[in-house]
Enzyme design. Structure first.
Site, PDB file in Angstrom:
ATOM      1  N   ARG A 101      48.886  48.421  61.738  1.00 48.12           N
ATOM      2  CA  ARG A 101      50.260  48.468  61.225  1.00 48.12           C
ATOM      3  C   ARG A 101      51.207  49.115  62.235  1.00 48.12           C
ATOM      4  O   ARG A 101      52.332  48.669  62.407  1.00 48.12           O
ATOM      5  CB  ARG A 101      50.297  49.234  59.895  1.00 48.12           C
TER       6      ARG A 101
ATOM      7  N   ARG B 269      47.419  60.555  53.192  1.00 45.80           N
ATOM      8  CA  ARG B 269      48.210  60.086  52.041  1.00 45.80           C
ATOM      9  C   ARG B 269      47.314  59.551  50.916  1.00 45.80           C
ATOM     10  O   ARG B 269      46.322  58.874  51.157  1.00 45.80           O
ATOM     11  CB  ARG B 269      49.153  58.984  52.504  1.00 45.80           C
TER      12      ARG B 269
ATOM     13  N   LYS C 277      59.953  57.101  54.371  1.00 44.60           N
ATOM     14  CA  LYS C 277      61.005  56.219  53.846  1.00 44.60           C
ATOM     15  C   LYS C 277      60.959  56.137  52.326  1.00 44.60           C
ATOM     16  O   LYS C 277      61.989  56.192  51.670  1.00 44.60           O
ATOM     17  CB  LYS C 277      60.856  54.781  54.400  1.00 44.60           C
TER      18      LYS C 277
ATOM     19  N   ARG D 268      45.333  54.329  49.774  1.00 41.43           N
ATOM     20  CA  ARG D 268      45.731  52.923  49.854  1.00 41.43           C
ATOM     21  C   ARG D 268      44.746  52.157  50.711  1.00 41.43           C
ATOM     22  O   ARG D 268      44.241  52.664  51.700  1.00 41.43           O
ATOM     23  CB  ARG D 268      47.128  52.830  50.491  1.00 41.43           C
TER      24      ARG D 268
ATOM     25  N   ARG E 156      61.662  43.817  58.625  1.00 40.54           N
ATOM     26  CA  ARG E 156      60.619  44.294  59.527  1.00 40.54           C
ATOM     27  C   ARG E 156      60.504  43.426  60.772  1.00 40.54           C
ATOM     28  O   ARG E 156      59.685  43.729  61.633  1.00 40.54           O
ATOM     29  CB  ARG E 156      59.282  44.250  58.797  1.00 40.54           C
TER      30      ARG E 156
HETATM   31  P1  AMP Z   1      54.729  49.361  53.141  1.00 40.91           P
HETATM   32  O1  AMP Z   1      54.423  49.995  51.836  1.00 40.91           O
HETATM   33  O2  AMP Z   1      56.201  49.234  53.407  1.00 40.91           O
HETATM   34  O3  AMP Z   1      54.013  50.045  54.297  1.00 40.91           O
HETATM   35  O4  AMP Z   1      54.181  47.854  53.080  1.00 40.91           O
HETATM   36  C1  AMP Z   1      52.821  47.589  52.839  1.00 40.91           C
HETATM   37  C2  AMP Z   1      52.453  46.207  53.316  1.00 40.91           C
HETATM   38  O5  AMP Z   1      53.224  45.232  52.618  1.00 40.91           O
HETATM   39  C3  AMP Z   1      52.732  45.928  54.784  1.00 40.91           C
HETATM   40  O6  AMP Z   1      51.708  46.398  55.647  1.00 40.91           O
HETATM   41  C4  AMP Z   1      52.842  44.413  54.781  1.00 40.91           C
HETATM   42  O7  AMP Z   1      51.560  43.809  54.662  1.00 40.91           O
HETATM   43  C5  AMP Z   1      53.577  44.152  53.479  1.00 40.91           C
HETATM   44  N1  AMP Z   1      55.038  44.171  53.667  1.00 40.91           N
HETATM   45  C6  AMP Z   1      55.933  45.059  53.140  1.00 40.91           C
HETATM   46  N2  AMP Z   1      57.179  44.762  53.501  1.00 40.91           N
HETATM   47  C7  AMP Z   1      57.097  43.652  54.285  1.00 40.91           C
HETATM   48  C8  AMP Z   1      58.049  42.857  54.982  1.00 40.91           C
HETATM   49  N3  AMP Z   1      59.368  43.156  54.979  1.00 40.91           N
HETATM   50  N4  AMP Z   1      57.597  41.788  55.682  1.00 40.91           N
HETATM   51  C9  AMP Z   1      56.291  41.464  55.710  1.00 40.91           C
HETATM   52  N5  AMP Z   1      55.329  42.175  55.086  1.00 40.91           N
HETATM   53  C10 AMP Z   1      55.724  43.280  54.376  1.00 40.91           C
END
Ligand code: AMP
Length: 217
Positions: free
Chosen positions: A173, A130, A17, A162, A93
């Site tokens: 996740r 990654r 994404k 990360r 989400r």
């Molecule tokens: P991502 O980079 O999109 O995988 O997001 C990394 C982390 O940020 C996730 O595992 C959540 O802890 C937090 N996060 C990102 N977007 C959201 C969201 N829309 N709602 C809640 N937590 C989020």
């Protein structure tokens, strides 16, 4: 579709994404709003918002809706989003977030939801290999590292794994994705203006298909 574009990109962690949204946003001249990037930069800067989010992120848990919603609302109300539009990456989400987004965008709503579909087997492989630049967020992998010694080709920042790309956090996740985020597929599908694009295969072919989908709407 005409401006303002209002696009949501759904997909598992590791579906691609981030890179696809950033290319799409650059091509269309719109904002790429990644809630994960917003939270990571707030955590790096040590803001109150970042401090609240950090523990949840490291464990691979979702940050509570009330923490994330205000930040998304503020961002979407800015003039670039209102005039040109945006592509949302990593938001919504949960069903509660999707409902809140409808309210934020009333009366126009989301114009198109793209579901970037990748098998769990492929995302597991992508997430564990990654690596990310701590300076600018550019993504690499152990198969496609920076040219020199884990130093970012773009900004010279250090490229690392990360904190939430560890095996424990990855499986947490993905379980949360299945439980809370996957139901959004049927929810948006029922509303129409929903398209699934395969996220497996050649990067440029996938971005061409995403752009063709946006153009068709
Ligand atoms: P991502 O980079 O999109 O995988 O997001 C990394 C982390 O940020 C996730 O595992 C959540 O802890 C937090 N996060 C990102 N977007 C959201 C969201 N829309 N709602 C809640 N937590 C989020």
């Amino acid at each position: 579709m005409n401006k303002p574009y209002r696009i949501v990109m759904l997909g598992k962690q590791g579906a691609g994404k981030g890179t696809q949204c950033s290319k799409l946003a650059a091509t269309l001249g719109i904002a790429h709003i990644s809630t994960g990037d917003m939270l990571r930069s707030a955590a790096r800067e040590g803001t109150e918002f970042g401090k609240l989010a950090q523990g949840y992120m490291e464990r691979g848990d979702l940050v509570p809706d009330e923490v994330i919603l205000g930040a998304v609302r503020d961002r979407l109300y800015r003039s670039d989003c209102r005039e040109d539009g945006f592509v949302l990456d990593g938001f919504p989400r949960t069903l509660a977030q999707a409902e809140a987004l409808e309210e934020i965008l009333t009366p126009e709503g989301v114009k198109l939801v793209i579901n970037l579909d990748v098998s769990t087997e492929v995302v597991l492989r992508r997430l564990s290999s990654r690596r990310v630049c701590t300076g600018c967020g550019r993504t690499y992998s152990i198969d496609f590292p920076p040219a020199v010694d884990w130093t970012c080709d773009d900004c010279g920042g250090t490229v690392v794994q990360r904190a939430d790309d560890t095996p424990e956090a990855i499986s947490r996740r993905l379980a949360i994705y299945e439980e809370l985020t996957a139901p959004l597929i049927a929810w948006y599908e029922a509303k129409g203006r929903f398209v699934t694009v395969s996220g497996e295969g050649d990067f440029d072919a996938i971005s061409d298909e995403i752009l063709a989908t946006v153009t068709r709407f």
